[in-house]
Design a protein around this motif. Structure first.
Motif, PDB file in Angstrom:
ATOM      1  N   GLY A 201     -10.361 -12.586  -1.739  1.00 50.32           N
ATOM      2  CA  GLY A 201      -9.561 -11.822  -0.745  1.00 50.32           C
ATOM      3  C   GLY A 201      -8.946 -11.368  -0.651  1.00 50.32           C
ATOM      4  O   GLY A 201      -7.736 -12.145  -1.046  1.00 50.32           O
ATOM      5  N   GLY A 202      -8.367  -9.677  -0.486  1.00 50.10           N
ATOM      6  CA  GLY A 202      -6.983  -9.408   0.619  1.00 50.10           C
ATOM      7  C   GLY A 202      -7.446  -8.365   0.787  1.00 50.10           C
ATOM      8  O   GLY A 202      -8.112  -7.592   0.981  1.00 50.10           O
ATOM      9  N   TYR A 203      -5.911  -7.531   1.005  1.00 50.14           N
ATOM     10  CA  TYR A 203      -5.581  -6.168   1.980  1.00 50.14           C
ATOM     11  C   TYR A 203      -6.506  -5.266   0.643  1.00 50.14           C
ATOM     12  O   TYR A 203      -6.889  -5.417   0.076  1.00 50.14           O
ATOM     13  N   HIS A 204      -6.854  -4.451   1.932  1.00 50.91           N
ATOM     14  CA  HIS A 204      -8.019  -3.334   1.907  1.00 50.91           C
ATOM     15  C   HIS A 204      -6.501  -1.952   0.602  1.00 50.91           C
ATOM     16  O   HIS A 204      -6.867  -0.825  -0.016  1.00 50.91           O
ATOM     17  N   GLU A 205      -6.316  -1.536   2.544  1.00 50.70           N
ATOM     18  CA  GLU A 205      -4.929  -1.106   1.944  1.00 50.70           C
ATOM     19  C   GLU A 205      -3.187  -2.291   2.015  1.00 50.70           C
ATOM     20  O   GLU A 205      -2.683  -2.814   2.659  1.00 50.70           O
ATOM     21  N   LEU A 206      -3.325  -2.078   0.593  1.00 53.51           N
ATOM     22  CA  LEU A 206      -2.462  -2.742  -0.213  1.00 53.51           C
ATOM     23  C   LEU A 206      -0.819  -2.755   0.459  1.00 53.51           C
ATOM     24  O   LEU A 206      -0.046  -2.025   0.377  1.00 53.51           O
ATOM     25  N   PRO A 207      -0.027  -3.734   1.084  1.00 49.51           N
ATOM     26  CA  PRO A 207       1.455  -4.031   1.955  1.00 49.51           C
ATOM     27  C   PRO A 207       2.543  -4.693   0.699  1.00 49.51           C
ATOM     28  O   PRO A 207       1.670  -5.218  -0.303  1.00 49.51           O
ATOM     29  N   PHE A 208       3.390  -4.228   0.769  1.00 49.48           N
ATOM     30  CA  PHE A 208       4.852  -4.601  -0.500  1.00 49.48           C
ATOM     31  C   PHE A 208       5.449  -5.147   0.692  1.00 49.48           C
ATOM     32  O   PHE A 208       6.063  -4.719   1.282  1.00 49.48           O
ATOM     33  N   ASP A 209       5.931  -6.696  -0.028  1.00 45.37           N
ATOM     34  CA  ASP A 209       6.846  -7.489   0.588  1.00 45.37           C
ATOM     35  C   ASP A 209       8.795  -6.532   0.022  1.00 45.37           C
ATOM     36  O   ASP A 209       8.253  -5.318  -0.560  1.00 45.37           O
ATOM     37  N   GLU A 210       9.768  -7.219   0.480  1.00 49.28           N
ATOM     38  CA  GLU A 210      10.830  -6.702   0.269  1.00 49.28           C
ATOM     39  C   GLU A 210      11.271  -6.818  -1.279  1.00 49.28           C
ATOM     40  O   GLU A 210      12.202  -5.484  -1.497  1.00 49.28           O
ATOM     41  N   ASN A 211      10.833  -7.302  -2.027  1.00 47.04           N
ATOM     42  CA  ASN A 211      11.173  -6.998  -3.344  1.00 47.04           C
ATOM     43  C   ASN A 211       9.824  -5.989  -4.001  1.00 47.04           C
ATOM     44  O   ASN A 211       9.334  -6.615  -5.134  1.00 47.04           O
ATOM     45  N   ASN A 212       9.217  -5.148  -3.331  1.00 47.74           N
ATOM     46  CA  ASN A 212       8.314  -4.208  -4.120  1.00 47.74           C
ATOM     47  C   ASN A 212       6.819  -5.112  -4.643  1.00 47.74           C
ATOM     48  O   ASN A 212       5.928  -4.161  -5.240  1.00 47.74           O
ATOM     49  N   ASN A 213       6.933  -6.240  -4.439  1.00 44.75           N
ATOM     50  CA  ASN A 213       6.103  -6.626  -4.526  1.00 44.75           C
ATOM     51  C   ASN A 213       4.094  -7.195  -3.735  1.00 44.75           C
ATOM     52  O   ASN A 213       4.832  -7.115  -2.344  1.00 44.75           O
ATOM     53  N   PRO A 214       3.267  -6.870  -4.238  1.00 53.14           N
ATOM     54  CA  PRO A 214       2.033  -6.687  -3.248  1.00 53.14           C
ATOM     55  C   PRO A 214       1.544  -8.396  -2.855  1.00 53.14           C
ATOM     56  O   PRO A 214       1.949  -9.179  -3.277  1.00 53.14           O
ATOM     57  N   VAL A 215       1.284  -7.803  -1.035  1.00 58.38           N
ATOM     58  CA  VAL A 215       1.184  -9.334  -0.525  1.00 58.38           C
ATOM     59  C   VAL A 215       0.106  -9.302  -0.861  1.00 58.38           C
ATOM     60  O   VAL A 215      -1.235  -8.714  -0.595  1.00 58.38           O
ATOM     61  N   ARG A 216      -0.102 -10.834  -0.658  1.00 57.76           N
ATOM     62  CA  ARG A 216      -1.796 -11.303  -0.625  1.00 57.76           C
ATOM     63  C   ARG A 216      -1.959 -12.138   0.342  1.00 57.76           C
ATOM     64  O   ARG A 216      -0.950 -13.188   1.306  1.00 57.76           O
ATOM     65  N   ALA A 217      -3.369 -12.636   0.917  1.00 56.63           N
ATOM     66  CA  ALA A 217      -3.680 -13.040   2.477  1.00 56.63           C
ATOM     67  C   ALA A 217      -4.537 -13.685   2.525  1.00 56.63           C
ATOM     68  O   ALA A 217      -5.674 -13.052   1.577  1.00 56.63           O
ATOM     69  N   ASP A 218      -5.211 -14.387   3.384  1.00 54.32           N
ATOM     70  CA  ASP A 218      -7.129 -14.585   3.311  1.00 54.32           C
ATOM     71  C   ASP A 218      -7.461 -13.659   4.574  1.00 54.32           C
ATOM     72  O   ASP A 218      -8.223 -14.573   4.724  1.00 54.32           O
ATOM     73  N   LYS A 219      -6.607 -13.545   5.455  1.00 57.42           N
ATOM     74  CA  LYS A 219      -6.971 -12.755   6.863  1.00 57.42           C
ATOM     75  C   LYS A 219      -6.858 -11.887   6.840  1.00 57.42           C
ATOM     76  O   LYS A 219      -5.510 -11.582   6.822  1.00 57.42           O
ATOM     77  N   LEU A 220      -7.093 -10.362   8.019  1.00 61.09           N
ATOM     78  CA  LEU A 220      -6.909  -8.802   7.597  1.00 61.09           C
ATOM     79  C   LEU A 220      -5.437  -9.086   9.124  1.00 61.09           C
ATOM     80  O   LEU A 220      -4.891  -8.405   8.830  1.00 61.09           O
ATOM     81  N   LEU A 221      -5.756  -9.459  10.699  1.00 60.78           N
ATOM     82  CA  LEU A 221      -5.233  -9.970  10.756  1.00 60.78           C
ATOM     83  C   LEU A 221      -4.863 -11.193  11.538  1.00 60.78           C
ATOM     84  O   LEU A 221      -4.999 -11.959  11.918  1.00 60.78           O
TER      85      LEU A 221
END
Length: 327
Positions: A201-221
């Motif tokens: 699972g992952g974001y459909h609109e991908l956010p990036f962290d402070e180091n410009n790396n894609p953020v992974r998650a298993d829940k949208l909100l």
């Protein structure tokens, strides 16, 4: 065409239900073989011997039909329309062995398949079938109507161009470096899935962290509004997690399959919306963060068309005369 229309066995709608509006549980098969699930709303004093105008409703992106689209359907049924609202393929109660995979083609097909189904019902006037797309499904309904001339009127509510938002980021904020990193992220996810026989699972609109790396998650909100959250995040959490939580809703309890952006990168939506000849209504919030998407779509549309701005943000909350909140 494979379909079923049955009494509503389980009522898990999360809004105030009008007992005067009868609802039936519906299942139908789309062109790809997915069984699409939803509810058919019958207007008061429904007479099976008459022909009715009907409106197909999908959305928002990641919601289920027991949430806002169901209330849209009920409200329009109170005004004499027959309405039908459904879960997108692979989501909610609709079928799909791989769950919560977003697809521009399949979600557009769901609109036309709904028209197929409704047109087989003897109490539906085939010349009076309309369609509404809410939020992210707004871009899908316009895409459907650009080809499917059986859709005689089309409307969007606080629409979102999902393909453009995924590719470019909100307000075109995604950089070329981030896009390259996202493509590598998607490639890595696919290797992870094939190597482990999983569907990450992952974001459909991908956010990036402070180091410009894609953020992974298993829940949208998150379950609570974070400190300092922006108004849009606050609106979404207050609706999907608090006021209208539903366990089958991606937005309430899950997250999309992480590969969902793949199709939207390759197959953008709204490529031919300037060819829609049916009447078009674009409704958006005056302060909605997605307003620019609705206005961009509106500019590409030809007459007859109408743009309506309502007070509030993306998840605007107009109140009806009887005091009931329609979303």
């Amino acid at each position: 065409m494979k379909y079923s229309v049955k009494p509503l066995a389980e009522d898990s709608r999360v809004f105030k239900v009008d007992p005067q509006i009868k609802v039936k549980s519906v299942r139908f098969q789309n062109r790809y073989g997915f069984m699409v699930a939803g509810n058919l709303y019958l207007p008061a004093d429904f007479d099976e011997s008459k022909k009715y105008a009907v409106i197909v409703i999908f959305g928002p992106f990641g919601a289920v039909n027991e949430q806002s689209s169901g209330l849209y359907a009920q409200t329009l049924a109170q005004r004499g329309f027959m309405t039908a609202t459904f879960d997108q393929s692979t989501t909610g109660e609709s079928s799909g062995d791989v769950r919560n995979v977003a697809s521009p083609d399949i979600f557009v097909e769901d609109f036309s398949a709904a028209v197929d189904f409704l047109g087989t019902q003897k109490y539906v006037d085939r010349e009076k079938i309309g369609a509404i797309g809410i939020c992210g499904l707004g871009s899908h309904v316009l895409t459907a109507a650009s080809i499917d001339v059986r859709i005689k009127a089309v409307a969007t509510s606080v629409m979102y161009d999902m393909a453009e938002s995924m590719w470019s980021g909100l307000n075109n904020s995604k950089t070329a470096e981030q896009r390259d990193r996202e493509k590598q992220y998607l490639a890595d996810i696919r290797w992870e899935d094939v190597d482990n026989d999983t569907h990450v699972g992952g974001y459909h609109e991908l956010p990036f962290d402070e180091n410009n790396n894609p953020v992974r998650a298993d829940k949208l909100l998150p379950n609570e509004v974070p400190a300092g959250a922006d108004p849009v995040t606050t609106e979404f959490i207050n609706y999907y997690i608090k006021r209208a939580y539903h366990p089958r809703s991606i937005n309430s309890a899950m997250i999309w399959d992480a590969t969902s952006p793949w199709g939207y990168y390759n197959f953008p939506l709204q490529q031919r919306i300037g060819k829609i000849t049916a009447p078009k209504l674009i409704v958006t919030g005056e302060k909605a963060h997605s307003r620019y998407m609705a206005e961009a779509a509106y500019e590409r549309l030809t007459d007859p068309k109408e743009l309506v701005l309502v007070p509030g943000g993306h998840a605007y909350r107009p109140v009806r005369p009887d005091g009931q909140d329609p979303i």
